[in-house]
Structure formats: C-alpha cells, structure tokens
Write an enzyme that holds these catalytic residues in place. Structure first.
Site, mmCIF file in Angstrom:
data_model
loop_
_atom_site.group_PDB
_atom_site.id
_atom_site.type_symbol
_atom_site.label_atom_id
_atom_site.label_comp_id
_atom_site.label_asym_id
_atom_site.label_seq_id
_atom_site.Cartn_x
_atom_site.Cartn_y
_atom_site.Cartn_z
ATOM 1 N N SER A 9 43.786 38.495 29.274
ATOM 2 C CA SER A 9 43.337 38.097 30.419
ATOM 3 C C SER A 9 42.782 37.077 31.061
ATOM 4 C CB SER A 9 42.190 39.329 30.971
ATOM 5 O OG SER A 9 41.550 39.061 32.315
ATOM 6 N N HIS A 34 47.977 38.300 31.573
ATOM 7 C CA HIS A 34 47.410 39.436 32.479
ATOM 8 C C HIS A 34 46.633 38.691 33.647
ATOM 9 C CE1 HIS A 34 45.696 43.343 33.593
ATOM 10 N NE2 HIS A 34 44.585 42.777 33.451
ATOM 11 N N ASP A 36 44.184 38.854 36.744
ATOM 12 C CA ASP A 36 43.127 39.830 37.424
ATOM 13 C C ASP A 36 43.003 39.249 39.109
ATOM 14 O OD1 ASP A 36 42.616 41.974 35.591
ATOM 15 O OD2 ASP A 36 41.751 40.249 34.449
ATOM 16 N N MET A 38 41.006 40.035 42.290
ATOM 17 C CA MET A 38 39.750 40.659 42.740
ATOM 18 C C MET A 38 39.580 40.110 44.292
ATOM 19 S SD MET A 38 37.427 40.774 39.344
ATOM 20 C CE MET A 38 38.132 41.335 37.951
ATOM 21 N N HIS A 68 47.423 42.481 38.168
ATOM 22 C CA HIS A 68 46.400 43.682 38.082
ATOM 23 C C HIS A 68 45.677 43.327 39.498
ATOM 24 C CE1 HIS A 68 42.681 45.748 36.324
ATOM 25 N NE2 HIS A 68 43.298 46.187 37.528
ATOM 26 N N MET A 70 43.247 44.483 42.197
ATOM 27 C CA MET A 70 41.896 45.129 42.431
ATOM 28 C C MET A 70 41.470 44.572 43.930
ATOM 29 S SD MET A 70 40.178 44.656 38.722
ATOM 30 C CE MET A 70 41.408 43.097 38.295
ATOM 31 N N MET A 139 41.866 51.882 32.628
ATOM 32 C CA MET A 139 40.919 51.000 32.603
ATOM 33 C C MET A 139 39.929 51.637 31.773
ATOM 34 S SD MET A 139 41.348 48.414 34.654
ATOM 35 C CE MET A 139 39.694 47.499 34.405
ATOM 36 N N ASP A 177 42.748 48.230 29.458
ATOM 37 C CA ASP A 177 42.374 47.167 29.885
ATOM 38 C C ASP A 177 40.696 47.344 29.887
ATOM 39 O OD1 ASP A 177 41.402 44.629 31.311
ATOM 40 O OD2 ASP A 177 42.447 45.338 33.109
HETATM 41 C C1 DX5 Z 1 38.292 43.821 34.607
HETATM 42 C C2 DX5 Z 1 39.510 43.280 34.379
HETATM 43 C C3 DX5 Z 1 39.779 43.043 32.855
HETATM 44 C C4 DX5 Z 1 38.976 41.899 32.482
HETATM 45 C C5 DX5 Z 1 39.062 42.300 30.704
HETATM 46 O O1 DX5 Z 1 38.136 44.277 35.910
HETATM 47 O O2 DX5 Z 1 40.549 43.785 34.939
HETATM 48 O O3 DX5 Z 1 41.459 42.421 32.768
HETATM 49 O O4 DX5 Z 1 39.317 40.518 32.385
HETATM 50 O O5 DX5 Z 1 38.015 41.627 30.095
HETATM 51 P P1 DX5 Z 1 37.418 41.874 28.855
HETATM 52 O O6 DX5 Z 1 38.828 42.055 27.690
HETATM 53 O O7 DX5 Z 1 36.435 40.808 28.268
HETATM 54 O O8 DX5 Z 1 36.912 43.308 28.663
HETATM 55 ZN ZN ZN Z 2 42.682 43.594 34.530
#
Ligand code: DX5
Ligand code: ZN
Length: 221
Positions: A9, A34, A36, A38, A68, A70, A139, A177
């Site tokens: 990620s 990956h 992310d 947000m 991903h 969010m 998750m 994840d």
């Molecule tokens: C959290 C993200 C993850 C995050 C994982 O909302 O979706 O992808 O980056 O990070 P680690 O591996 O540090 O838990």
């Molecule tokens: Zn993620």
C-alpha cells in the site's frame, strides 16, 4: 486458491518521491501496487485520486494498480480511475446505493471489480454478487489510516469467505488489508487469503526486498 500476490500500500510510501518508491518496491518483488483513495467523507482522511494513478502510468509503471476506493459516492469516480490506468477497482458497499450497478460500472470500464468488507460488515453482503466479482477485499482494520493493528476476528471472516469462494466462485481473489506483517502473514494465509496488502510493514522497513521475501516465505511455508 489463486497464486499469491503481495500488494504494497503506497499510503505508507514517501509521497515526495512516489514514482521512485513504486519502482523500488516493484523491483523488490511486489506484484501489485495497492492505491488507497480516501475522501474525508466516507473515511476521516484525504489521500490521492485519478491524477496520481495516471502520473504513475506515465512514469512507466506497468504492474497492476489495485485501487481501493474509500469514497462516497462511488460511481462518479469509477470511469476516471479506469481512464487513469487502474487495473482493479474495489469499493465499500456502504458507500454505494446500488452495489450490483457499481460492480457492472467497473467491469464495463474494463477493470476488474472488488467489494470491500469493513471489520463489522457481515459476509452476507456478498450473497447475491459474489459470482460477479474478481476480488473480495476484507479489511482487518477500520479504513482510513495505515499502521493500525490487525483485528483478530478477521481470521474467522477470512475462513468464512474462503469457504464461500471455494464453493461458488473459485476465480475470485481473497485480499486482506490492514496490519499485515511478516510475523502474522502465515496465519492470515492459512485462514484463506491469497492477496496481501501491506503498507507500513514494507515501507517503514529499510529493505523492501527483505520484507517481501520474508512474507512470501511465510505464505509458502
Ligand atoms: C487503510 C488502507 C490500507 C493501509 C494498510 O484504510 O486501506 O491499505 O494502507 O496499511 P498497513 O499495512 O500499515 O496496516
Ligand atoms: Zn487499502
């Protein structure tokens, strides 16, 4: 069970030199990137959007980009990510009014589609859509931040979703994840995951290749 995928990620990467970070982690043995997304609405944090995905493609990244989402609403941003070079797009059903429609939108845009289950989201949300998916993302932390601890009840959920996938849709990947580290990945793999997101465990380490090698060895053990 699909072949193992390690998907770092980039949330935990150094954004001031993101292209270089992605090149380094792929050269270190990562399979996917990956990504992310947000929106400070569906989750309490704000990250990156389609422009950054496109910039990585222009930089020369050819590996699959695993987006991903969010964000809420979901549908409006799907075509933008497809155009920006996303390979897979996953979303949270709570953030979509019409889950089946969002899946079809992703697929008709030429990407693979995934549904993401939060730690407290029941697996039944997959009941009428599993066969349509390419990926289920579980998750193991609440979404919004990297560096949180793995929530142990995710193991039981992995076993439940693995059984559903094996019985009904063996083409579907099972991705995990949140809080994945070299020292818990074996247990996570044994519970049924085949695709592993890890942010802080990889990017906070000095030697990305060493962590990725250790993770793969644990999964194959
Ligand atoms: C959290 C993200 C993850 C995050 C994982 O909302 O979706 O992808 O980056 O990070 P680690 O591996 O540090 O838990
Ligand atoms: Zn993620």
């Amino acid at each position: 069970m699909q072949p193992t995928v390690i998907a770092p990620s980039i949330l935990s990467a150094n954004f001031a030199k993101l292209g270089e970070e992605v090149d380094t982690v792929l050269a270190a043995g990562a399979d996917w990137v990956h990504f992310d997304v947000m929106d400070n609405h569906y989750v309490p944090n704000l990250t990156i959007g389609p422009m950054v995905c496109e910039a990585l493609r222009k930089h020369g990244v050819t590996a699959p980009i695993d987006v991903h989402l969010m964000v809420e609403p979901v549908d409006r941003i799907i075509p933008d990510f497809a155009k920006a070079g996303a390979s897979l797009i996953s979303f949270h059903p709570e953030a979509s009014r019409h889950v089946h429609r969002s899946v079809q939108l992703i697929k008709s845009a030429g990407c693979q589609a995934g549904v993401v289950l939060n730690p407290a989201t029941p697996v039944e949300v997959l009941d009428y859509v599993l066969e349509e998916l390419d990926l289920v993302l579980l998750m193991s932390v609440n979404p919004g931040f990297g560096g949180q601890s793995f929530i142990p009840s995710a193991l039981e959920k992995l076993r439940a979703v693995r059984a559903m996938i094996d019985a009904r849709a063996p083409h579907v990947r099972l991705e995990i994840d949140g809080g994945v580290k070299a020292d818990n990945i074996r247990e996570i793999a044994q519970a049924g995951a085949d695709t592993f997101v890890a942010g802080s465990a990889i990017f906070n380490a000095g030697d990305y290749a060493d962590v990725i090698r250790r993770m793969r060895a644990e999964v194959d053990a």
